[in-house]
Design a protein around this motif. Structure first.
Motif, mmCIF file in Angstrom:
data_model
loop_
_atom_site.group_PDB
_atom_site.id
_atom_site.type_symbol
_atom_site.label_atom_id
_atom_site.label_comp_id
_atom_site.label_asym_id
_atom_site.label_seq_id
_atom_site.Cartn_x
_atom_site.Cartn_y
_atom_site.Cartn_z
ATOM 1 N N LYS A 157 -5.783 7.528 5.385
ATOM 2 C CA LYS A 157 -6.689 6.828 4.460
ATOM 3 C C LYS A 157 -8.031 6.555 5.137
ATOM 4 O O LYS A 157 -8.119 6.477 6.363
ATOM 5 C CB LYS A 157 -6.080 5.490 4.029
ATOM 6 C CG LYS A 157 -4.731 5.606 3.318
ATOM 7 C CD LYS A 157 -4.899 5.777 1.827
ATOM 8 C CE LYS A 157 -3.556 5.636 1.121
ATOM 9 N NZ LYS A 157 -3.661 5.852 -0.323
ATOM 10 N N VAL A 204 -10.300 3.763 5.874
ATOM 11 C CA VAL A 204 -10.281 2.294 5.893
ATOM 12 C C VAL A 204 -11.710 1.794 6.096
ATOM 13 O O VAL A 204 -12.361 2.101 7.087
ATOM 14 C CB VAL A 204 -9.351 1.762 7.005
ATOM 15 C CG1 VAL A 204 -9.416 0.242 7.066
ATOM 16 C CG2 VAL A 204 -7.921 2.235 6.760
ATOM 17 N N ILE A 263 -8.953 2.379 1.701
ATOM 18 C CA ILE A 263 -8.435 1.001 1.723
ATOM 19 C C ILE A 263 -9.623 0.118 2.096
ATOM 20 O O ILE A 263 -10.211 0.262 3.181
ATOM 21 C CB ILE A 263 -7.294 0.815 2.741
ATOM 22 C CG1 ILE A 263 -6.127 1.772 2.444
ATOM 23 C CG2 ILE A 263 -6.796 -0.640 2.709
ATOM 24 C CD1 ILE A 263 -5.048 1.767 3.525
ATOM 25 N N ILE A 300 0.877 -1.177 0.000
ATOM 26 C CA ILE A 300 0.000 0.000 0.000
ATOM 27 C C ILE A 300 0.910 1.222 0.000
ATOM 28 O O ILE A 300 1.813 1.324 0.846
ATOM 29 C CB ILE A 300 -0.933 0.036 1.223
ATOM 30 C CG1 ILE A 300 -1.833 -1.205 1.270
ATOM 31 C CG2 ILE A 300 -1.780 1.306 1.217
ATOM 32 C CD1 ILE A 300 -2.710 -1.283 2.515
ATOM 33 N N PRO A 351 -6.228 -1.339 -1.869
ATOM 34 C CA PRO A 351 -6.077 0.113 -1.881
ATOM 35 C C PRO A 351 -6.881 0.705 -3.040
ATOM 36 O O PRO A 351 -6.849 0.172 -4.155
ATOM 37 C CB PRO A 351 -4.571 0.315 -2.089
ATOM 38 C CG PRO A 351 -4.019 -0.989 -2.518
ATOM 39 C CD PRO A 351 -5.019 -2.056 -2.264
#
Length: 304
Positions: free
Chosen positions: A178, A180, A145, A92, A140
């Protein structure tokens, strides 16, 4: 040094680890089966033979050559299954994450150590022991993600449950910038048609805004609806139960407009072409008998 870069599933691929079927070993016993689909074929006497799997993987390798992708292969471990490179690690951004996989598969990581040695050691991480996470569950997608998991209280009873909540939290902590999003997947030890072994068995993005999805692979409708809302229903190709069983969502993107797919996925491949994709069709039906396909066989290292 390898300058890792993977921000999503579809940007132009430059370097990848492709598993190997050479010296794959004897057909496993019933007790050795890791998943219900392999078990089904072991019992039926239709488990794939090495020569067929080697030739399927060579067809995949030839597509990579055609697109000038740098391909690394694992060092051969005698009589050992090393096809599914995605299980053992994933990238990632510029971080290589070693997966905490089933303990008796640790040797597969050793077989790509020569690749890991070409990465800045500060960019290679190993989760703590309680973290279970496999590459097939991790996608990703730019700011996101996506992670497949299993939230049932009987997690430990399922050899098909590969990524736990600790795995989701580990990725959240590693990538605080990110979004998630975890997805609770349907699992079965006995019926492969009702077992989403990993997230890529029931969902995968293609292109820049499209995807392949199997609604019944998600335990919660809200998880399915999250993807519908994010991608738009008109941009999602919905596969059926039997297509999920044959791993239709487990294709592999070499570029935003190039998808490698199994040659028997007629309905999917036609749709992809209608959407403007170049579809590189290869035979991969023997390998699919082990409940893994094209995405499972690859570990992308560098994309544009």
């Amino acid at each position: 040094m390898l300058q890792l870069n993977v921000k999503n599933e579809t940007s132009r691929l430059r370097a990848v680890v492709l598993g190997t079927a050479v010296s794959n070993g004897p057909t496993p016993t019933i007790d050795e089966a890791y998943d219900p689909k392999s078990l089904e074929h072991i019992k039926a006497g239709t488990y794939p033979v090495e020569a067929d799997m080697v030739s399927e993987m060579e067809a995949f390798n030839k597509v990579f050559e055609k697109y000038d992708v740098k391909v690394f292969r694992p060092q051969i471990i005698e009589n050992y299954n090393q096809i599914f490179a995605r299980d053992i690690g994933f990238v990632i951004d510029d971080i290589f994450i070693k997966a905490n996989i089933l303990p008796d598969r640790e040797r597969e990581l050793d077989a790509i150590q020569y690749v890991i040695d070409q990465i800045d050691p500060k960019k290679v991480v190993r989760p703590p022991e309680e973290v279970h996470i496999e590459g097939g569950d991790v996608m990703p997608w730019n700011d996101y993600i996506f992670i497949g998991t299993y939230k049932g209280s009987d997690y430990k009873d399922y050899i098909t449950a590969r990524t736990n909540w600790q795995g989701v939290n580990y990725i959240k902590e590693l990538f605080p910038n990110k979004i998630v999003k975890d997805f609770d997947l349907v699992k079965s030890k006995i019926e492969p048609r009702d077992n989403a072994l990993h997230l890529d068995c029931c969902f995968q993005p293609v292109g820049t805004n499209k995807g392949i999805i199997y609604k019944s692979g998600f335990r919660e409708e809200a998880d399915y609806m999250f993807l519908v809302n994010l991608f738009g229903k008109e941009n999602l190709f919905h596969i059926e139960r039997e297509e999920m069983y044959h791993m239709n969502s487990n294709v592999f993107s070499i570029a935003p407009d190039v998808v490698v797919s199994e040659k028997n996925f007629t309905r999917l491949n036609n749709w992809l072409r209608e959407q403007g994709f170049t579809v590189e069709e290869i035979p991969y039906a023997e390998i699919s008998k082990q409940e893994g396909l094209l995405r499972c066989s690859t570990l992308p290292l560098i994309r544009d």
